[in-house]
Design a protein around this motif. Structure first.
Motif, mmCIF file in Angstrom:
data_model
loop_
_atom_site.group_PDB
_atom_site.id
_atom_site.type_symbol
_atom_site.label_atom_id
_atom_site.label_comp_id
_atom_site.label_asym_id
_atom_site.label_seq_id
_atom_site.Cartn_x
_atom_site.Cartn_y
_atom_site.Cartn_z
ATOM 1 N N ASP A 17 0.839 -1.184 0.000
ATOM 2 C CA ASP A 17 0.000 0.000 0.000
ATOM 3 C C ASP A 17 0.876 1.236 0.000
ATOM 4 O OD1 ASP A 17 -1.531 -2.134 2.101
ATOM 5 O OD2 ASP A 17 -2.771 -1.251 0.530
ATOM 6 N N PRO A 18 0.433 2.288 -0.670
ATOM 7 C CA PRO A 18 1.233 3.524 -0.718
ATOM 8 C C PRO A 18 1.547 4.034 0.683
ATOM 9 C CG PRO A 18 -0.594 3.620 -2.269
ATOM 10 C CD PRO A 18 -0.806 2.390 -1.446
ATOM 11 N N GLY A 19 2.808 4.348 0.895
ATOM 12 C CA GLY A 19 3.237 4.878 2.173
ATOM 13 C C GLY A 19 3.480 3.835 3.247
ATOM 14 N N LEU A 20 3.043 2.607 3.013
ATOM 15 C CA LEU A 20 3.212 1.545 4.007
ATOM 16 C C LEU A 20 4.175 0.457 3.542
ATOM 17 C CD1 LEU A 20 -0.493 1.124 5.175
ATOM 18 C CD2 LEU A 20 1.346 2.370 6.332
ATOM 19 N N GLY A 21 4.528 0.464 2.284
ATOM 20 C CA GLY A 21 5.454 -0.533 1.768
ATOM 21 C C GLY A 21 4.817 -1.908 1.699
ATOM 22 N N LEU A 22 5.657 -2.931 1.691
ATOM 23 C CA LEU A 22 5.175 -4.307 1.658
ATOM 24 C C LEU A 22 5.057 -4.843 3.073
ATOM 25 C CD1 LEU A 22 6.933 -4.048 -1.188
ATOM 26 C CD2 LEU A 22 6.381 -6.481 -1.254
ATOM 27 N N ARG A 23 3.939 -5.439 3.356
ATOM 28 C CA ARG A 23 3.706 -6.028 4.670
ATOM 29 C C ARG A 23 3.345 -7.503 4.515
ATOM 30 N NH1 ARG A 23 -0.789 -2.295 7.164
ATOM 31 N NH2 ARG A 23 -1.442 -2.253 4.966
ATOM 32 N N LEU A 24 3.935 -8.316 5.375
ATOM 33 C CA LEU A 24 3.761 -9.757 5.287
ATOM 34 C C LEU A 24 2.437 -10.171 5.914
ATOM 35 C CD1 LEU A 24 5.027 -12.533 4.558
ATOM 36 C CD2 LEU A 24 6.025 -12.516 6.857
ATOM 37 N N ILE A 25 1.645 -10.928 5.159
ATOM 38 C CA ILE A 25 0.353 -11.389 5.663
ATOM 39 C C ILE A 25 0.505 -12.791 6.275
ATOM 40 C CG2 ILE A 25 -2.057 -11.838 5.070
ATOM 41 C CD1 ILE A 25 -1.636 -10.059 2.592
ATOM 42 N N TYR A 26 0.967 -13.720 5.476
ATOM 43 C CA TYR A 26 1.216 -15.102 5.905
ATOM 44 C C TYR A 26 2.406 -15.639 5.130
ATOM 45 C CZ TYR A 26 -2.951 -16.375 8.672
ATOM 46 O OH TYR A 26 -3.911 -16.506 9.657
ATOM 47 N N PHE A 27 3.049 -16.627 5.709
ATOM 48 C CA PHE A 27 4.023 -17.377 4.944
ATOM 49 C C PHE A 27 3.946 -18.857 5.300
ATOM 50 C CE2 PHE A 27 7.577 -18.252 7.878
ATOM 51 C CZ PHE A 27 7.276 -17.407 8.925
ATOM 52 N N SER A 28 4.539 -19.658 4.449
ATOM 53 C CA SER A 28 4.509 -21.110 4.633
ATOM 54 C C SER A 28 5.880 -21.651 4.267
ATOM 55 C CB SER A 28 3.453 -21.729 3.727
ATOM 56 O OG SER A 28 3.585 -23.135 3.677
ATOM 57 N N TYR A 29 6.420 -22.539 5.099
ATOM 58 C CA TYR A 29 7.732 -23.100 4.801
ATOM 59 C C TYR A 29 7.647 -24.583 4.431
ATOM 60 C CZ TYR A 29 7.264 -24.249 9.760
ATOM 61 O OH TYR A 29 6.798 -24.692 10.969
ATOM 62 N N ASP A 30 6.418 -25.071 4.303
ATOM 63 C CA ASP A 30 6.252 -26.452 3.872
ATOM 64 C C ASP A 30 4.774 -26.687 3.601
ATOM 65 O OD1 ASP A 30 7.745 -29.592 5.085
ATOM 66 O OD2 ASP A 30 6.831 -29.039 3.166
ATOM 67 N N VAL A 31 4.500 -27.794 2.938
ATOM 68 C CA VAL A 31 3.107 -28.155 2.669
ATOM 69 C C VAL A 31 2.342 -28.260 3.986
ATOM 70 C CG1 VAL A 31 1.595 -29.912 1.686
ATOM 71 C CG2 VAL A 31 3.750 -29.355 0.571
ATOM 72 N N LYS A 32 1.155 -27.698 3.980
ATOM 73 C CA LYS A 32 0.240 -27.716 5.129
ATOM 74 C C LYS A 32 0.760 -26.921 6.327
ATOM 75 C CE LYS A 32 -2.095 -32.026 3.922
ATOM 76 N NZ LYS A 32 -3.277 -31.324 3.382
ATOM 77 N N MET A 33 1.885 -26.255 6.186
ATOM 78 C CA MET A 33 2.397 -25.411 7.270
ATOM 79 C C MET A 33 2.107 -23.961 6.939
ATOM 80 S SD MET A 33 3.596 -27.789 9.131
ATOM 81 C CE MET A 33 4.514 -26.945 10.412
ATOM 82 N N LYS A 34 1.786 -23.178 7.966
ATOM 83 C CA LYS A 34 1.551 -21.757 7.755
ATOM 84 C C LYS A 34 1.919 -21.012 9.018
ATOM 85 C CE LYS A 34 -3.320 -22.168 9.026
ATOM 86 N NZ LYS A 34 -4.720 -22.033 8.561
ATOM 87 N N GLU A 35 2.388 -19.799 8.802
ATOM 88 C CA GLU A 35 2.753 -18.936 9.913
ATOM 89 C C GLU A 35 2.159 -17.554 9.664
ATOM 90 O OE1 GLU A 35 5.179 -21.623 12.147
ATOM 91 O OE2 GLU A 35 4.554 -19.558 12.608
ATOM 92 N N LYS A 36 1.668 -16.931 10.712
ATOM 93 C CA LYS A 36 1.153 -15.586 10.581
ATOM 94 C C LYS A 36 2.296 -14.603 10.370
ATOM 95 C CE LYS A 36 -2.973 -16.315 13.398
ATOM 96 N NZ LYS A 36 -3.712 -15.896 14.615
#
Lengths: 111, 116
Positions: free
Chosen positions: B38-57
């Motif tokens: 978003d303008p003025g806020l840059g890139l912000r991380l929503i979620y990521f995953s380091y493997d199948v069926k794995m997720k991190e906020k």
């Protein structure tokens, strides 16, 4: 929290000039640093990757340097062209599977 | 060449709709990420995953969920879209094969989502 600052936020230079973009960071424990360009409304295109053990990388008219001790990286663009106009981002990898983004420099090359 | 492909360049959705943003990578990468920009806020991380069926906020997970049923595909889900989720969404991937931490990240072309 790591902070990554890019100065200036915006830069306009005449076509043909050489220029340097700056990236400063507070935490030197990085695994690598990438420079990206982003055209309006589009994704990030990787330009150069510098590993923690390296001091510089070159690709065509681009040269990126890394000085971890001073917390600085520079992107040098030689013989600038109008097609170089874009926003340039430095992105730091601290090895925690998340990336830290710089604030960006919007570059305009004036024909 | 590594390719990270996002299913749509532009989307327009109505408030309250369930929205799916899809991202596919073809390099067998373990790590996948969703960002919003978003303008003025840059890139912000929503979620990521380091493997199948794995997720991190990430830093701003509220209002979003993700799914990673296959290694090559990472989906971002807006359960009930709201106007404040109008943004540019970027997907990225990288490898952590054998514990490597210093690998290159690759980004998709972005999805411009407008919620009306």
């Amino acid at each position: 929290k790591q902070e990554v600052t890019q100065i200036p936020a915006a830069l306009s230079v005449p076509e043909g000039e050489n220029l340097v973009l700056n990236c400063s960071f507070t935490d030197s424990a990085i695994y690598n640093l990438q420079w990206f360009r982003q055209d309006p409304g589009k994704g990030l295109t990787s330009l150069l990757l510098i590993q923690s053990s390296q001091r510089e990388q070159t690709s065509g008219r681009l040269n990126a340097s890394l000085d971890k001790s001073s917390g600085r990286s520079t992107l040098y663009i030689a013989a600038s062209q109008p097609g170089d106009s874009a926003t340039y981002l430095c992105v730091l990898n601290f090895g925690n599977e998340k990336l830290t983004f710089g604030t960006g420099t919007r570059l305009t090359i004036i024909p | 060449d590594v390719k990270v492909t996002q299913s749509s360049r532009y989307l327009v959705k109505r408030t309250g709709e369930k929205v799916f943003l899809e991202c596919v990578q073809d390099m067998d990468h373990e790590n996948m990420f969703w960002y919003r920009q978003d303008p003025g806020l840059g890139l912000r991380l929503i979620y990521f995953s380091y493997d199948v069926k794995m997720k991190e906020k990430g830093d701003i997970p509220e209002g979003y969920s993700v799914s990673r049923e296959k290694k090559e595909r990472f989906s971002l889900i807006l359960e009930s879209a709201s106007t404040n989720q109008t943004s540019m969404y970027l997907c990225a991937s990288s490898t952590n094969h054998r514990g490597l931490m210093n690998t290159e990240a690759f980004f998709g072309q972005g999805t411009r989502l407008t919620v009306v």
